[in-house]
Enzyme design. Structure first.
Site, PDB file in Angstrom:
ATOM      1  N   VAL A 110      -3.628 -22.244 -13.013  1.00  0.00           N
ATOM      2  CA  VAL A 110      -3.683 -23.063 -14.217  1.00  0.00           C
ATOM      3  C   VAL A 110      -5.099 -23.599 -14.363  1.00  0.00           C
ATOM      4  O   VAL A 110      -5.745 -23.926 -13.375  1.00  0.00           O
ATOM      5  CB  VAL A 110      -2.642 -24.206 -14.132  1.00  0.00           C
ATOM      6  CG1 VAL A 110      -2.757 -25.147 -15.330  1.00  0.00           C
ATOM      7  CG2 VAL A 110      -1.236 -23.632 -14.054  1.00  0.00           C
ATOM      8  N   GLY A 111      -5.588 -23.648 -15.629  1.00  0.00           N
ATOM      9  CA  GLY A 111      -6.948 -24.152 -15.885  1.00  0.00           C
ATOM     10  C   GLY A 111      -7.974 -23.238 -15.248  1.00  0.00           C
ATOM     11  O   GLY A 111      -7.846 -22.014 -15.266  1.00  0.00           O
ATOM     12  N   LYS A 112      -8.975 -23.858 -14.611  1.00  0.00           N
ATOM     13  CA  LYS A 112     -10.067 -23.035 -14.082  1.00  0.00           C
ATOM     14  C   LYS A 112      -9.655 -22.226 -12.830  1.00  0.00           C
ATOM     15  O   LYS A 112     -10.417 -21.383 -12.363  1.00  0.00           O
ATOM     16  CB  LYS A 112     -11.294 -23.893 -13.788  1.00  0.00           C
ATOM     17  CG  LYS A 112     -11.084 -24.925 -12.718  1.00  0.00           C
ATOM     18  CD  LYS A 112     -12.379 -25.702 -12.482  1.00  0.00           C
ATOM     19  CE  LYS A 112     -12.188 -26.669 -11.327  1.00  0.00           C
ATOM     20  NZ  LYS A 112     -13.382 -27.354 -10.923  1.00  0.00           N
TER      21      LYS A 112
ATOM     22  N   HIS B 215      -1.692 -26.282   9.417  1.00  0.00           N
ATOM     23  CA  HIS B 215      -2.939 -26.515   8.696  1.00  0.00           C
ATOM     24  C   HIS B 215      -4.120 -26.403   9.660  1.00  0.00           C
ATOM     25  O   HIS B 215      -4.133 -27.059  10.704  1.00  0.00           O
ATOM     26  CB  HIS B 215      -2.904 -27.915   8.076  1.00  0.00           C
ATOM     27  CG  HIS B 215      -3.911 -28.111   6.997  1.00  0.00           C
ATOM     28  ND1 HIS B 215      -5.264 -28.091   7.247  1.00  0.00           N
ATOM     29  CD2 HIS B 215      -3.762 -28.302   5.673  1.00  0.00           C
ATOM     30  CE1 HIS B 215      -5.902 -28.282   6.104  1.00  0.00           C
ATOM     31  NE2 HIS B 215      -5.013 -28.410   5.129  1.00  0.00           N
TER      32      HIS B 215
ATOM     33  N   TYR C  68      -6.137 -29.667  11.176  1.00  0.00           N
ATOM     34  CA  TYR C  68      -5.603 -30.755  12.020  1.00  0.00           C
ATOM     35  C   TYR C  68      -4.912 -30.275  13.287  1.00  0.00           C
ATOM     36  O   TYR C  68      -4.307 -31.068  13.985  1.00  0.00           O
ATOM     37  CB  TYR C  68      -4.602 -31.587  11.197  1.00  0.00           C
ATOM     38  CG  TYR C  68      -5.182 -32.102   9.906  1.00  0.00           C
ATOM     39  CD1 TYR C  68      -5.926 -33.277   9.881  1.00  0.00           C
ATOM     40  CD2 TYR C  68      -5.013 -31.394   8.709  1.00  0.00           C
ATOM     41  CE1 TYR C  68      -6.476 -33.747   8.700  1.00  0.00           C
ATOM     42  CE2 TYR C  68      -5.561 -31.854   7.527  1.00  0.00           C
ATOM     43  CZ  TYR C  68      -6.295 -33.028   7.528  1.00  0.00           C
ATOM     44  OH  TYR C  68      -6.840 -33.485   6.354  1.00  0.00           O
TER      45      TYR C  68
ATOM     46  N   GLU D 243       2.367 -31.451  -0.633  1.00  0.00           N
ATOM     47  CA  GLU D 243       2.163 -31.190   0.802  1.00  0.00           C
ATOM     48  C   GLU D 243       2.796 -32.290   1.661  1.00  0.00           C
ATOM     49  O   GLU D 243       3.350 -32.019   2.726  1.00  0.00           O
ATOM     50  CB  GLU D 243       0.666 -31.069   1.094  1.00  0.00           C
ATOM     51  CG  GLU D 243       0.351 -30.668   2.517  1.00  0.00           C
ATOM     52  CD  GLU D 243      -1.118 -30.292   2.686  1.00  0.00           C
ATOM     53  OE1 GLU D 243      -1.419 -29.094   2.638  1.00  0.00           O
ATOM     54  OE2 GLU D 243      -1.949 -31.201   2.844  1.00  0.00           O
TER      55      GLU D 243
END
Ligand code: NAG
Ligand code: NAG
Length: 341
Positions: free
Chosen positions: A116-118, A226, A229, A296
């Site tokens: 969506v968008g850029k 992730h 971390y 998240e």
């Protein structure tokens, strides 16, 4: 004497009555237990129907591959969680064996991305690298949600792969896109995927798949650790720490910090995740609360209670610290099977 005989007959009659009662009880009992067994067997049958892929792993006969060992292997990392879910690291699985098992199951893997968008500018790299590394040789159906369907690049895809573009309204705040994502994933599963896919992965579009991402990643509920971390103490994880949010995780709780940019699993598992996280997200929003890392945070809360059945190591994701993404450090590059430790 007469009295005695009457008493004796009475006692005999009582025993007889007790016997009859006991027998009829026994009959009722065994009848009921049969019925109960049938009911349980029935409901179990339904579950087996849903979970068949996970429960039964058939390998082709005469497949040649290296002898597995249970006394030597990777000893630099932990390969199983405390609830005995595998942690997938390079070198812990045999890709040829896994592909052969899952090829026999004739599965279809769906994958979603939101452009969506850029973010449409990331689509080309995302789709091209997925074509090269993501479930190569399997039936793959990519679903791209976008507010600019005309900007979706034409990518050469092999015959067993297809791309569906789904138009969505524009949204300026990326937090809003993130919120709508779960709702759209839930609807996609209900309305389009239920009858034609087995697994789904929900991936961030600003990612590139850099190496093999295949059948080793399949399972009930799949989370990716992730990469930012994985060495940290859990009190440093950026969980939502305000008890008023439904994404709240207290200090001293939590297993790992999972990435919101890549998760997946069996359709029914991801459907439940999307449904619950979306409901919690909306209930929070009604009270004017937005979790620290939106979707998240809710995903991490969900996975703390609903433990993933397989965890992908941070080898599967690599952060790009030169990110242009608003919000900073959460831009990731899917970086399959690369040594990080
Ligand atoms: C495999 O799945 C596809 C799509 O679901 C189906 O069209 C095809 O008939 C299946 N093939 C086998 C051998 O079951
Ligand atoms: C899936 O298949 C069932 C029966 O096979 C049908 O009733 C249902 O409408 C189908 N759902 C979708 C989303 O196509």
């Amino acid at each position: 004497m007469l009295l005695n005989r009457n008493v004796l007959t009475g006692i005999l009659l009582i025993f007889l009555l007790m016997g009859v009662l006991y027998y009829s009880n026994y009959l009722t009992y065994s009848f009921m237990s049969v019925e109960q067994e049938e009911l349980t067997a029935d409901s179990r049958h339904v579950e087996v129907h849903f979970q068949s892929h996970e429960l039964h792993m058939v390998a082709p006969d005469h497949l040649k591959y290296d002898q597995p060992s249970i006394v030597s292997g990777r000893n630099d990392v932990v390969t199983v969680t405390p609830w005995l879910a595998p942690v997938v690291w390079e070198g812990t699985f045999n890709p040829v064996l896994l592909d052969s098992i899952y090829k026999l199951q004739n599965i279809t893997v769906a994958a979603t991305a939101f452009a969506v968008g850029k973010y449409v500018m990331f689509l080309k790299d995302f789709l091209e690298t997925a074509e090269q590394h993501f479930f190569v040789g399997f039936r793959v159906h990519m679903y791209v949600f976008t507010d600019q369907p005309d900007s979706v690049p034409q990518i050469k895809m092999s015959a067993d792969r297809q791309l569906t573009v789904l138009p969505v309204p524009s949204s300026k705040r990326w937090q809003e896109i993130s919120a709508r994502r779960l709702e759209l994933i839930q609807k996609l599963i209900e309305e389009k995927l239920r009858n034609n896919s087995d697994y789904i992965f929900c991936l961030d579009v600003d990612s590139k798949v850099h190496g093999r991402w295949g059948a080793e990643s399949l399972g009930g509920l799949i989370a990716v650790i992730h990469p930012g971390y994985y060495r940290d103490n859990r009190k440093k994880f950026p969980y939502e720490r305000r008890p008023e949010s439904r994404a709240y995780i207290a200090t001293g709780e939590g297993d790992f910090y999972y990435c919101g940019g890549a998760f997946g699993g069996l359709l029914q598992e991801v459907h439940q995740l999307a449904k619950i996280c979306c409901a919690n997200f909306e209930a929070d929003a009604k009270e004017g609360t937005e979790a620290a890392w939106q979707e998240e945070s809710h995903l991490n809360r969900y996975m703390w209670i609903n433990k993933p059945s397989k965890v992908l190591s941070p080898e599967y994701l690599r952060q790009n610290f030169y990110s242009q993404k608003p919000g900073g450090s959460h831009h990731q590059v899917l970086w399959s099977c690369q040594e990080l430790c």
